[in-house]
Design a protein around this motif. Structure first.
Motif, PDB file in Angstrom:
ATOM      1  N   TYR A 240       0.846  -1.210   0.000  1.00 39.65           N
ATOM      2  CA  TYR A 240       0.000   0.000   0.000  1.00 39.65           C
ATOM      3  C   TYR A 240       0.873   1.249   0.000  1.00 39.65           C
ATOM      4  O   TYR A 240       0.634   2.192  -0.764  1.00 39.65           O
ATOM      5  N   ILE A 241       1.876   1.290   0.871  1.00 37.97           N
ATOM      6  CA  ILE A 241       2.726   2.474   0.955  1.00 37.97           C
ATOM      7  C   ILE A 241       3.528   2.654  -0.334  1.00 37.97           C
ATOM      8  O   ILE A 241       3.700   3.777  -0.821  1.00 37.97           O
ATOM      9  N   ALA A 242       3.997   1.561  -0.897  1.00 38.46           N
ATOM     10  CA  ALA A 242       4.749   1.651  -2.152  1.00 38.46           C
ATOM     11  C   ALA A 242       3.893   2.241  -3.259  1.00 38.46           C
ATOM     12  O   ALA A 242       4.344   3.106  -4.025  1.00 38.46           O
ATOM     13  N   ARG A 243       2.639   1.782  -3.367  1.00 43.20           N
ATOM     14  CA  ARG A 243       1.740   2.346  -4.380  1.00 43.20           C
ATOM     15  C   ARG A 243       1.478   3.824  -4.093  1.00 43.20           C
ATOM     16  O   ARG A 243       1.378   4.648  -5.007  1.00 43.20           O
ATOM     17  N   LEU A 244       1.360   4.142  -2.818  1.00 48.61           N
ATOM     18  CA  LEU A 244       1.077   5.510  -2.408  1.00 48.61           C
ATOM     19  C   LEU A 244       2.163   6.469  -2.875  1.00 48.61           C
ATOM     20  O   LEU A 244       1.875   7.568  -3.352  1.00 48.61           O
ATOM     21  N   VAL A 245       3.405   6.052  -2.728  1.00 54.89           N
ATOM     22  CA  VAL A 245       4.524   6.923  -3.096  1.00 54.89           C
ATOM     23  C   VAL A 245       5.034   6.637  -4.499  1.00 54.89           C
ATOM     24  O   VAL A 245       6.016   7.226  -4.943  1.00 54.89           O
ATOM     25  N   GLY A 246       4.361   5.711  -5.214  1.00 57.34           N
ATOM     26  CA  GLY A 246       4.673   5.477  -6.618  1.00 57.34           C
ATOM     27  C   GLY A 246       5.908   4.650  -6.869  1.00 57.34           C
ATOM     28  O   GLY A 246       6.702   4.968  -7.765  1.00 57.34           O
ATOM     29  N   LEU A 247       6.102   3.574  -6.102  1.00 61.65           N
ATOM     30  CA  LEU A 247       7.267   2.724  -6.297  1.00 61.65           C
ATOM     31  C   LEU A 247       6.856   1.272  -6.521  1.00 61.65           C
ATOM     32  O   LEU A 247       5.816   0.824  -6.030  1.00 61.65           O
ATOM     33  N   ASN A 248       7.671   0.540  -7.260  1.00 66.27           N
ATOM     34  CA  ASN A 248       7.573  -0.914  -7.300  1.00 66.27           C
ATOM     35  C   ASN A 248       8.324  -1.439  -6.077  1.00 66.27           C
ATOM     36  O   ASN A 248       9.455  -1.000  -5.810  1.00 66.27           O
TER      37      ASN A 248
END
Length: 360
Positions: A240-248
């Motif tokens: 969730y946090i990765a998607r939030l900040v735009g990372l794979n």
């Protein structure tokens, strides 16, 4: 700040601020979140829908009783203090201004409830409206105010009670994109001047990153990560946090420069690590090819299939499945030249220098 407030500031101790463990059982859902916030600090509670953010805010306000835990503000137990007696100001998502009152009387409502005379309350309200740039709108009723003006009246109403804890529930959600940009900047300035504790609840990562000094990310009623916006953006620890900040984001076992994923291929990184790690890289670091590239300097190469394409800002984001599920960003021209479409087979490459590995 008044003389009384200056004296109060000098007499506060190191135990001042918010010290809470919020435990709330509601049906099959359990919230268990610990929060410590210092005076002058702005903390954002961030998380997906249903994570427990609003329940936490309602517990802080006294609108939802605690099942267990504690709630202390400036060293005083608030667990059994009724909501109206707590030194807490709330700015709700829809502002909840009294439609029949002017902006001035909306803001004066709090001081009146605290025992101020009508004249005193109106004087305080006028001062707060002036601070927030609303002097020309003191006589306006809510229906005559823009979204940004109504948001500032709601903030003034909350601040006029001189709260030791300011709660903001999705304060920018009701604004259009253009107004949101302006009001976000104004709100940041006002929060920077706020000497007590501020807790912001939002699902918008940009609001959180701009407004808060520290982020507390909640998923399924639990804190999964907390830290400064910069730290969380660089070291996400959940999908969730990765998607939030735009990372794979991937998790695997590191052995030197190689990270082997549990259910996927190995990745090559520049860091030398051993043991459980996360590996992250932005979608912009991914290069796509229709044929297997030869002579590429990229150490990471995977065969994938385009699952979907969508506009992402001024670029195209490709959702890829295959050897390594990932997101890739490319220009509209590049997407057209590659002839991308759902079902198309592609090769994805990422240079080791564009990955970032860190311990779990």
């Amino acid at each position: 700040m008044t003389e009384t407030h200056e004296q109060d500031a000098h007499t506060r101790t190191a135990g001042d601020g918010l010290d809470a463990r919020l435990v709330v059982d509601r049906g099959g859902f359990r919230l268990d979140v610990a929060l410590t916030v210092a005076p002058g600090e702005v903390v954002a509670l961030l998380g997906p829908n249903g994570a427990g953010k609003t329940t936490a805010l309602r517990a802080l306000a006294g609108l939802t009783p605690l099942t267990d835990g504690h709630l202390r503000l400036d060293g005083t137990e608030l667990d059994r203090t009724p909501p109206e007696a707590r030194p807490v100001g709330v700015v709700f998502q829809d502002y909840l201004l009294f439609p029949h009152l002017t902006a001035l009387d909306n803001v004066a409502f709090g001081p009146r409830c605290q025992g101020a005379t009508k004249a005193e309350a109106r004087a305080q309200a006028a001062e707060w409206l002036d601070r927030l740039g609303l002097t020309e709108h003191t006589a306006a009723r809510p229906r005559r105010l823009s979204g940004g003006q109504a948001q500032r009246v709601a903030l003034a109403r909350a601040l006029a009670t001189r709260p030791r804890l300011l709660l903001l529930d999705e304060p920018l959600a009701a604004l259009d994109a253009r107004t949101r940009l302006e009001v976000r900047a104004r709100l940041r300035r006002h929060l920077a001047d706020f000497e007590a504790v501020a807790v912001l609840v939002t699902h918008d990562p940009l609001d959180a990153m701009v407004l808060a000094d520290r982020l507390v990310v909640v998923e399924h009623g639990r804190v999964v990560q907390e830290g400064t916006p910069a730290d969380i953006a660089r070291h996400p620890r959940t999908d969730y946090i990765a998607r939030l900040v735009g990372l794979n984001l991937y998790r695997g076992e590191a052995d030197g420069h190689t990270v082997r994923l549990a259910d996927g291929p190995a990745l090559t990184t520049t860091e030398v690590l051993t043991g459980p790690v996360h590996v992250a890289f932005p979608p912009s670091a991914v290069t796509l090819h229709r044929e297997r590239p030869t002579g590429s300097s990229a150490r990471n190469l995977w065969r994938c299939e385009v699952a979907g394409l969508e506009t992402h800002g001024d670029q195209i984001r490709a959702d890829l499945t295959g050897e390594l599920p990932l997101a890739a960003d490319l220009t509209t021209v590049a997407a057209a030249e590659l002839g991308l479409h759902p079902g198309a087979e592609v090769w994805a490459t990422v240079k080791a220098a564009q990955t970032h590995a860190y311990p779990v």
